[in-house]
Design a protein around this motif. Structure first.
Motif, PDB file in Angstrom:
ATOM      1  N   THR A 282      10.164  14.879   1.494  1.00 48.95           N
ATOM      2  CA  THR A 282       9.114  13.857   1.484  1.00 48.95           C
ATOM      3  C   THR A 282       9.271  12.967   0.263  1.00 48.95           C
ATOM      4  O   THR A 282       9.781  13.387  -0.775  1.00 48.95           O
ATOM      5  CB  THR A 282       7.714  14.495   1.455  1.00 48.95           C
ATOM      6  N   LEU A 283       8.815  11.741   0.400  1.00 46.09           N
ATOM      7  CA  LEU A 283       8.812  10.778  -0.699  1.00 46.09           C
ATOM      8  C   LEU A 283       7.585   9.897  -0.554  1.00 46.09           C
ATOM      9  O   LEU A 283       7.335   9.356   0.529  1.00 46.09           O
ATOM     10  CB  LEU A 283      10.079   9.909  -0.679  1.00 46.09           C
ATOM     11  N   VAL A 284       6.827   9.753  -1.639  1.00 42.06           N
ATOM     12  CA  VAL A 284       5.702   8.821  -1.657  1.00 42.06           C
ATOM     13  C   VAL A 284       6.143   7.579  -2.422  1.00 42.06           C
ATOM     14  O   VAL A 284       6.616   7.680  -3.561  1.00 42.06           O
ATOM     15  CB  VAL A 284       4.454   9.447  -2.326  1.00 42.06           C
ATOM     16  N   VAL A 285       6.015   6.421  -1.793  1.00 45.49           N
ATOM     17  CA  VAL A 285       6.275   5.155  -2.467  1.00 45.49           C
ATOM     18  C   VAL A 285       4.909   4.650  -2.934  1.00 45.49           C
ATOM     19  O   VAL A 285       4.051   4.349  -2.109  1.00 45.49           O
ATOM     20  CB  VAL A 285       6.944   4.129  -1.533  1.00 45.49           C
TER      21      VAL A 285
ATOM     22  N   ALA B 233      15.064   7.277   5.632  1.00 39.79           N
ATOM     23  CA  ALA B 233      13.749   7.833   5.946  1.00 39.79           C
ATOM     24  C   ALA B 233      12.998   6.999   6.976  1.00 39.79           C
ATOM     25  O   ALA B 233      13.406   5.890   7.328  1.00 39.79           O
ATOM     26  CB  ALA B 233      12.920   7.933   4.660  1.00 39.79           C
ATOM     27  N   VAL B 234      11.881   7.581   7.434  1.00 41.69           N
ATOM     28  CA  VAL B 234      10.926   6.887   8.296  1.00 41.69           C
ATOM     29  C   VAL B 234       9.534   7.076   7.694  1.00 41.69           C
ATOM     30  O   VAL B 234       9.292   8.034   6.958  1.00 41.69           O
ATOM     31  CB  VAL B 234      10.956   7.406   9.750  1.00 41.69           C
ATOM     32  N   GLU B 235       8.637   6.145   8.022  1.00 43.93           N
ATOM     33  CA  GLU B 235       7.269   6.237   7.523  1.00 43.93           C
ATOM     34  C   GLU B 235       6.439   7.128   8.434  1.00 43.93           C
ATOM     35  O   GLU B 235       6.549   7.049   9.664  1.00 43.93           O
ATOM     36  CB  GLU B 235       6.631   4.851   7.430  1.00 43.93           C
ATOM     37  N   VAL B 236       5.605   7.975   7.816  1.00 45.55           N
ATOM     38  CA  VAL B 236       4.771   8.908   8.572  1.00 45.55           C
ATOM     39  C   VAL B 236       3.308   8.767   8.174  1.00 45.55           C
ATOM     40  O   VAL B 236       2.980   8.240   7.106  1.00 45.55           O
ATOM     41  CB  VAL B 236       5.231  10.378   8.359  1.00 45.55           C
ATOM     42  N   SER B 237       2.435   9.277   9.045  1.00 42.84           N
ATOM     43  CA  SER B 237       0.998   9.211   8.780  1.00 42.84           C
ATOM     44  C   SER B 237       0.558  10.297   7.804  1.00 42.84           C
ATOM     45  O   SER B 237      -0.414  10.126   7.080  1.00 42.84           O
ATOM     46  CB  SER B 237       0.216   9.327  10.094  1.00 42.84           C
ATOM     47  N   ASP B 238       1.271  11.433   7.810  1.00 43.02           N
ATOM     48  CA  ASP B 238       0.901  12.550   6.929  1.00 43.02           C
ATOM     49  C   ASP B 238       2.083  13.496   6.801  1.00 43.02           C
ATOM     50  O   ASP B 238       3.126  13.286   7.412  1.00 43.02           O
ATOM     51  CB  ASP B 238      -0.320  13.298   7.492  1.00 43.02           C
ATOM     52  N   TYR B 239       1.909  14.528   5.994  1.00 45.44           N
ATOM     53  CA  TYR B 239       2.965  15.512   5.786  1.00 45.44           C
ATOM     54  C   TYR B 239       2.633  16.848   6.455  1.00 45.44           C
ATOM     55  O   TYR B 239       3.026  17.901   5.998  1.00 45.44           O
ATOM     56  CB  TYR B 239       3.208  15.727   4.287  1.00 45.44           C
TER      57      TYR B 239
ATOM     58  N   ALA C  59       0.873  -1.172   0.000  1.00 42.23           N
ATOM     59  CA  ALA C  59       0.000   0.000   0.000  1.00 42.23           C
ATOM     60  C   ALA C  59       0.911   1.222   0.000  1.00 42.23           C
ATOM     61  O   ALA C  59       2.028   1.179   0.533  1.00 42.23           O
ATOM     62  CB  ALA C  59      -0.886  -0.002   1.241  1.00 42.23           C
ATOM     63  N   GLU C  60       0.449   2.303  -0.596  1.00 47.12           N
ATOM     64  CA  GLU C  60       1.245   3.529  -0.665  1.00 47.12           C
ATOM     65  C   GLU C  60       1.823   3.893   0.698  1.00 47.12           C
ATOM     66  O   GLU C  60       1.153   3.768   1.707  1.00 47.12           O
ATOM     67  CB  GLU C  60       0.359   4.666  -1.172  1.00 47.12           C
ATOM     68  N   LYS C  61       3.084   4.327   0.704  1.00 45.56           N
ATOM     69  CA  LYS C  61       3.748   4.756   1.943  1.00 45.56           C
ATOM     70  C   LYS C  61       4.182   6.208   1.799  1.00 45.56           C
ATOM     71  O   LYS C  61       4.689   6.608   0.764  1.00 45.56           O
ATOM     72  CB  LYS C  61       4.995   3.909   2.211  1.00 45.56           C
ATOM     73  N   LYS C  62       4.021   6.960   2.878  1.00 46.35           N
ATOM     74  CA  LYS C  62       4.520   8.336   2.951  1.00 46.35           C
ATOM     75  C   LYS C  62       5.764   8.313   3.830  1.00 46.35           C
ATOM     76  O   LYS C  62       5.726   7.803   4.956  1.00 46.35           O
ATOM     77  CB  LYS C  62       3.467   9.252   3.578  1.00 46.35           C
TER      78      LYS C  62
ATOM     79  N   ARG D 296       9.893   1.572  -9.734  1.00 44.95           N
ATOM     80  CA  ARG D 296       9.430   2.192  -8.494  1.00 44.95           C
ATOM     81  C   ARG D 296      10.574   2.085  -7.492  1.00 44.95           C
ATOM     82  O   ARG D 296      11.526   1.353  -7.722  1.00 44.95           O
ATOM     83  CB  ARG D 296       8.178   1.468  -7.965  1.00 44.95           C
ATOM     84  N   PRO D 297      10.503   2.793  -6.370  1.00 46.12           N
ATOM     85  CA  PRO D 297      11.609   2.727  -5.408  1.00 46.12           C
ATOM     86  C   PRO D 297      11.867   1.311  -4.885  1.00 46.12           C
ATOM     87  O   PRO D 297      10.948   0.528  -4.680  1.00 46.12           O
ATOM     88  CB  PRO D 297      11.139   3.632  -4.268  1.00 46.12           C
ATOM     89  N   HIS D 298      13.147   1.015  -4.708  1.00 45.74           N
ATOM     90  CA  HIS D 298      13.611  -0.201  -4.040  1.00 45.74           C
ATOM     91  C   HIS D 298      13.879   0.220  -2.596  1.00 45.74           C
ATOM     92  O   HIS D 298      14.314   1.340  -2.364  1.00 45.74           O
ATOM     93  CB  HIS D 298      14.933  -0.675  -4.628  1.00 45.74           C
ATOM     94  N   PHE D 299      13.660  -0.680  -1.645  1.00 43.28           N
ATOM     95  CA  PHE D 299      13.986  -0.278  -0.270  1.00 43.28           C
ATOM     96  C   PHE D 299      14.263  -1.458   0.637  1.00 43.28           C
ATOM     97  O   PHE D 299      13.894  -2.592   0.349  1.00 43.28           O
ATOM     98  CB  PHE D 299      12.891   0.621   0.328  1.00 43.28           C
TER      99      PHE D 299
END
Length: 160
Positions: free
Chosen positions: A89-92, A74-80, A9-12, A131-134
């Motif tokens: 910011t980066l959206v995966v 980076a770290v994953e966040v709920s919003d910007y 699912a999309e990650k912010k 798409r991004p690799h991580f």
């Protein structure tokens, strides 16, 4: 070492990025700049750290280790809502990923990547997607420890 195929699912994400190549590796510099400031990011979803690579389209078609790409810490966040100064910011985007588990010290990760690209991909029904690799480093990640674990997420699509 068979991967688990997952739909992401999309990650912010919020973090730092740097332009580099495999020959001119600036990973240490990137993480050294990010880690002292990661606690400034207040809306994290979990304690996981993300190491991402954003490659140009078809980067792996005629692979050259001198080709540059953007690497992220980076770290994953709920919003910007609150982006600390100096952070990006980066959206995966959502999509299909092959998830491999790397066991052992980070210095041996090249063996896992060699398996993925030299053995698994040629014998699979998939090809690399643009798409991004991580890598996800959770509480089991211990850098140089032989018991360290990290998940390697490679974006995939069907060959046809």
């Amino acid at each position: 070492m068979q991967p688990i195929i997952k739909t992401l699912a999309e990650k912010k994400l919020i973090g730092h990025s740097i332009e580099m190549s495999f020959i001119e590796n600036k990973t240490f510099q990137l993480w050294s700049g990010f880690m002292p400031h990661r606690k400034e990011i207040k809306n994290t979803i979990n304690p996981n750290l993300y190491s991402l690579e954003v490659y140009s389209e078809n980067h792996f078609d005629n692979f050259d280790p001198n080709d540059s790409f953007k690497k992220w810490a980076a770290v994953e966040v709920s919003d910007y809502e609150n982006i600390p100064e100096g952070m990006e910011t980066l959206v995966v985007p959502d999509g299909l990923y092959a998830v491999f588990l790397h066991l052992g010290p980070v210095a041996e990760a090249h063996k896992t990547y060699h398996y993925i690209f030299a053995e698994w991909f040629p014998n699979s029904e998939y090809t690399v997607d643009d798409r991004p690799h991580f890598a996800v480093m959770n509480e089991k990640y211990k850098k140089d420890d032989p018991t360290s674990e990290e998940e390697i997420w490679i974006p995939i699509k069907n060959r046809n």
